[in-house]
Design an enzyme around this catalytic site. Structure first.
Site, PDB file in Angstrom:
ATOM      1  N   LYS A   1      -5.430   2.728  15.089  1.00 16.78           N
ATOM      2  CA  LYS A   1      -5.625   1.049  15.145  1.00 16.78           C
ATOM      3  C   LYS A   1      -3.926   0.431  14.436  1.00 16.78           C
ATOM      4  CE  LYS A   1      -6.838   0.233  10.652  1.00 16.78           C
ATOM      5  NZ  LYS A   1      -5.850  -0.611   9.812  1.00 16.78           N
ATOM      6  N   ASN A   2      -3.724   1.599  13.902  1.00 15.64           N
ATOM      7  CA  ASN A   2      -2.337   0.559  13.054  1.00 15.64           C
ATOM      8  C   ASN A   2      -1.150   0.391  14.671  1.00 15.64           C
ATOM      9  OD1 ASN A   2      -2.895   0.346  10.642  1.00 15.64           O
ATOM     10  ND2 ASN A   2      -1.631   2.221   9.725  1.00 15.64           N
TER      11      ASN A   2
ATOM     12  N   ARG B   1      -4.668  -7.516   7.435  1.00 20.04           N
ATOM     13  CA  ARG B   1      -3.370  -7.994   6.640  1.00 20.04           C
ATOM     14  C   ARG B   1      -1.807  -7.497   8.220  1.00 20.04           C
ATOM     15  NH1 ARG B   1       0.103  -7.128   3.093  1.00 20.04           N
ATOM     16  NH2 ARG B   1       1.722  -6.242   3.963  1.00 20.04           N
TER      17      ARG B   1
ATOM     18  N   PRO C   1       3.729  -7.002  -0.576  1.00 18.81           N
ATOM     19  CA  PRO C   1       4.900  -8.270   0.169  1.00 18.81           C
ATOM     20  C   PRO C   1       5.080  -8.116   1.411  1.00 18.81           C
ATOM     21  CG  PRO C   1       6.268  -6.067  -1.556  1.00 18.81           C
ATOM     22  CD  PRO C   1       4.376  -5.885  -1.702  1.00 18.81           C
ATOM     23  N   ILE C   2       5.873  -9.459   2.002  1.00 13.88           N
ATOM     24  CA  ILE C   2       6.378  -9.048   3.082  1.00 13.88           C
ATOM     25  C   ILE C   2       7.640  -9.372   3.441  1.00 13.88           C
ATOM     26  CG2 ILE C   2       3.967  -9.297   3.985  1.00 13.88           C
ATOM     27  CD1 ILE C   2       4.332 -12.263   5.216  1.00 13.88           C
ATOM     28  N   ASP C   3       7.981  -9.241   1.861  1.00 11.73           N
ATOM     29  CA  ASP C   3       9.877 -10.147   2.197  1.00 11.73           C
ATOM     30  C   ASP C   3      10.757  -9.235   3.176  1.00 11.73           C
ATOM     31  OD1 ASP C   3       8.860  -7.375   0.383  1.00 11.73           O
ATOM     32  OD2 ASP C   3      11.154  -7.807  -0.721  1.00 11.73           O
TER      33      ASP C   3
ATOM     34  N   ASP D   1      -2.152   7.351   3.661  1.00 11.50           N
ATOM     35  CA  ASP D   1      -3.275   6.565   4.422  1.00 11.50           C
ATOM     36  C   ASP D   1      -4.311   8.626   4.474  1.00 11.50           C
ATOM     37  OD1 ASP D   1      -3.293   3.999   4.347  1.00 11.50           O
ATOM     38  OD2 ASP D   1      -2.197   4.167   7.019  1.00 11.50           O
TER      39      ASP D   1
ATOM     40  N   ARG E   1     -13.817  -1.490   9.119  1.00  8.13           N
ATOM     41  CA  ARG E   1     -12.445  -1.270   9.577  1.00  8.13           C
ATOM     42  C   ARG E   1     -11.496  -0.654  10.672  1.00  8.13           C
ATOM     43  NH1 ARG E   1      -9.451  -3.842   5.224  1.00  8.13           N
ATOM     44  NH2 ARG E   1      -7.198  -3.518   7.146  1.00  8.13           N
TER      45      ARG E   1
HETATM   46  C1  UD1 Z   1       0.893  -0.007   7.162  1.00  7.94           C
HETATM   47  C2  UD1 Z   1       0.131   0.088   7.766  1.00  7.94           C
HETATM   48  C3  UD1 Z   1      -0.949   1.134   6.429  1.00  7.94           C
HETATM   49  C4  UD1 Z   1      -0.036   2.460   5.897  1.00  7.94           C
HETATM   50  C5  UD1 Z   1       1.782   1.224   5.404  1.00  7.94           C
HETATM   51  C6  UD1 Z   1       2.380   2.805   5.559  1.00  7.94           C
HETATM   52  C7  UD1 Z   1      -0.291  -1.071   9.221  1.00  7.94           C
HETATM   53  C8  UD1 Z   1      -1.947  -2.275  10.170  1.00  7.94           C
HETATM   54  N1  UD1 Z   1      -1.026  -0.990   7.653  1.00  7.94           N
HETATM   55  O1  UD1 Z   1       1.410  -1.344   6.490  1.00  7.94           O
HETATM   56  O2  UD1 Z   1      -1.901   1.577   6.937  1.00  7.94           O
HETATM   57  O3  UD1 Z   1      -0.374   2.753   4.414  1.00  7.94           O
HETATM   58  O4  UD1 Z   1       1.678   1.467   6.677  1.00  7.94           O
HETATM   59  O5  UD1 Z   1       2.265   4.076   5.810  1.00  7.94           O
HETATM   60  O6  UD1 Z   1       0.056  -0.312   9.625  1.00  7.94           O
HETATM   61  N2  UD1 Z   1       7.288  -2.689   1.376  1.00  7.94           N
HETATM   62  C9  UD1 Z   1       7.891  -4.163   0.477  1.00  7.94           C
HETATM   63  N3  UD1 Z   1       8.071  -5.422   1.082  1.00  7.94           N
HETATM   64  C10 UD1 Z   1       7.597  -6.135   2.718  1.00  7.94           C
HETATM   65  C11 UD1 Z   1       6.849  -4.541   3.281  1.00  7.94           C
HETATM   66  C12 UD1 Z   1       7.112  -3.407   2.669  1.00  7.94           C
HETATM   67  O7  UD1 Z   1       7.953  -4.538  -0.698  1.00  7.94           O
HETATM   68  O8  UD1 Z   1       8.185  -6.663   3.454  1.00  7.94           O
HETATM   69  C13 UD1 Z   1       6.678  -2.005   0.328  1.00  7.94           C
HETATM   70  C14 UD1 Z   1       5.127  -2.067   0.681  1.00  7.94           C
HETATM   71  O9  UD1 Z   1       4.284  -2.655  -1.041  1.00  7.94           O
HETATM   72  C15 UD1 Z   1       5.194  -0.499   0.022  1.00  7.94           C
HETATM   73  C16 UD1 Z   1       5.653  -0.417   0.958  1.00  7.94           C
HETATM   74  O10 UD1 Z   1       7.339  -0.974   1.390  1.00  7.94           O
HETATM   75  O11 UD1 Z   1       4.727   0.048  -1.415  1.00  7.94           O
HETATM   76  C17 UD1 Z   1       5.848   0.144   2.292  1.00  7.94           C
HETATM   77  O12 UD1 Z   1       5.028  -1.107   3.189  1.00  7.94           O
HETATM   78  P1  UD1 Z   1       4.656  -0.940   4.705  1.00  7.94           P
HETATM   79  O13 UD1 Z   1       4.820   0.273   5.934  1.00  7.94           O
HETATM   80  O14 UD1 Z   1       4.955  -1.944   5.535  1.00  7.94           O
HETATM   81  O15 UD1 Z   1       3.116  -0.904   4.893  1.00  7.94           O
HETATM   82  P2  UD1 Z   1       2.183  -2.099   6.043  1.00  7.94           P
HETATM   83  O16 UD1 Z   1       3.136  -2.082   7.456  1.00  7.94           O
HETATM   84  O17 UD1 Z   1       1.920  -2.905   5.478  1.00  7.94           O
END
Ligand code: UD1
Length: 430
Positions: A22-23, A93, A123-125, A305, A397
């Site tokens: 899925k991811n 998401r 966050p997505i910063d 995960d 999902r």
């Molecule tokens: C993806 C996976 C999710 C998995 C995660 C970590 C998908 C759709 N989802 O989520 O199932 O649990 O990877 O392996 O692929 N962070 C920030 N700023 C950002 C982005 C992330 O601070 O802009 C932090 C997050 O809060 C978290 C860490 O970075 O603590 C890792 O997150 P990230 O790898 O981005 O997770 P996702 O891509 O959302």
């Protein structure tokens, strides 16, 4: 609302075919719209998150046709607008991947801020930092992220946190920027590599995916291709732990054993046997598992995960295990539910201290998120008596045919929709 009802205590035995990841499928589907030629995607999992994303892609005007349950053809030449509808995408998401795809292709994108699993602040910063670095103006207005640019130019980007989503999103947009982009401190997950391989199959020039430095040379356009999505390591890991919890003997087919190494290592530590084939893995668990300690980390570390699923297994282990969650702060919400089944788990901050018990008992529990829901199913499969798992919409999902695949391994599990159906199941399996 659908529920699973499970009669536990039956060892899982047999073979299970693992679906596409899925991811990986989420960014790959999003990136597929970046070509004006037809892209054929194979081994797509038939799960809700993927189907929601396909609908959203259709709504912006891309042409999507289903060849069969796991294959779609996508043509992005008919896209009419770069603004993604909130109603269709609020549930997932990974809507954020359409930002990178649309920005890369059309230099503009408007996408609602992401929803998805409630496992902590997400966050997505870092995504936005990357887009800005390659020249985009990014603003948030009325709940939408709006990104635009006149000209995208390659940049040197150092991610402050290792983020799967940011790495892939920046990779997508930068693959159409002018010049060279370098992403440092990049995520190394198999789905990052799969997304890069897919983009390269469409004509991108991305090197280094799978290491922490990714180098991207922008190209002006993409062509069509046929691509098969990598197997789902998290779905695979879930069945591996279900085998461990039920003292079963399960062969997983269509997996990449290398991607499962962190999971395999933990299974070995707790006393299970794992045999690796070329594209299969067999897990044999004949006795009560032992204790261990787990800390979630970015790949190749132990995946966040898979944290709830191993906790469900360790809840039945001999001795005290410690599970530390270092990626998301809100990932222990299933612990109260497991406690209702007799587990002895105390959470302190980002650590769960699990005192193994010799037996769990069936209870009515509620799935707080996707992987936590899977963990409750594992607990239910191992528990004595009947377990009802509510809110399985989260599980649906991300797991294709979860109940049917478990039934094929001998489990007594049904999807039900009413108290009557629950009673009928209880009577039928005694
Ligand atoms: C993806 C996976 C999710 C998995 C995660 C970590 C998908 C759709 N989802 O989520 O199932 O649990 O990877 O392996 O692929 N962070 C920030 N700023 C950002 C982005 C992330 O601070 O802009 C932090 C997050 O809060 C978290 C860490 O970075 O603590 C890792 O997150 P990230 O790898 O981005 O997770 P996702 O891509 O959302």
């Amino acid at each position: 609302m659908e529920q699973y009802i499970i009669k536990g205590g039956i060892p899982l035995v047999g073979e299970v075919e693992i679906a596409g990841a899925k991811n990986a499928a989420l960014p790959i589907l999003s990136a597929a719209i970046m070509s004006d030629e037809t892209v054929t995607l194979e081994n797509l999992p038939d799960v809700n998150d993927i189907n929601v994303l396909i609908e959203s892609i259709e709504k912006i005007g891309a042409h999507v046709s289903r060849v069969d349950r796991h294959t779609v053809k996508i043509n992005g030449s008919t896209i009419r607008n770069c603004s993604v509808d909130y109603e269709s995408i609020k549930k997932i998401r990974a809507s954020y991947y359409l930002l990178g795809a649309l920005l890369g292709k059309y230099q503009e994108a408007e996408v609602p801020l992401p929803g998805g699993c409630n496992i902590g602040s997400r966050p997505i910063d870092q995504h936005l930092k990357g887009f800005r670095a390659i020249g985009a103006d990014v603003n948030i207005s009325r709940g939408n992220i709006i990104a635009k640019c006149e000209r995208m130019t390659g940049a040197h980007i150092f991610l402050d946190v290792v983020s799967v989503g940011a790495t892939i999103n920046i990779m997508m947009a930068a693959s159409r920027a002018e010049g060279r982009t370098i992403i440092e401190n990049a995520a190394k997950e198999p789905h990052v590599v799969d997304a890069a391989n897919f983009l390269n199959s469409m004509g991108a020039d991305i090197k280094g995916a799978g290491t922490d430095v990714i180098r991207i040379k922008g190209v002006p356009k993409f062509h069509g291709c046929t691509y098969s999505i990598v197997p789902d390591m998290i779905e695979a890991g879930t069945y591996m732990f279900a085998a461990a919890a039920t003292k079963g003997d399960v062969v997983l087919k269509n997996v990449i054993p290398k991607h499962l190494e962190a999971i395999t290592a933990k299974l070995n530590e707790i006393g299970c046997e794992v045999e690796e084939g070329d594209d299969s893995v067999r897990v044999v668990a004949s006795k009560r598992v032992r204790r261990t300690h787990v800390k979630t980390l970015p790949y190749p570390g132990y995946p966040t995960d898979m944290q709830p699923q191993i906790s469900a297994v360790l809840a039945l282990g001999q001795g005290t295990s410690i599970v530390t969650e270092s990626i998301f702060e809100n990932r222990f919400k299933y612990v109260d539910e497991l406690s209702r089944m007799g587990a002895n788990i105390k959470v302190e901050g980002n650590t769960a201290i699990i005192d193994g018990v010799s037996q769990l008992t069936g209870a009515r529990v509620s799935s707080p998120d996707l992987r936590a829901g899977a963990a409750l199913v594992i607990a239910g499969l191992a528990a004595d008596g009947f377990t009802i798992v509510d809110d399985i919409v989260y599980i649906q999902r991300g797991y294709e045919d979860f109940d049917a695949k478990l039934r094929a391994l001998g489990a007594e599990i049904r999807t039900v929709n009413s108290e009557n159906e629950i009673r009928r199941f209880e009577l039928s399996v005694g």
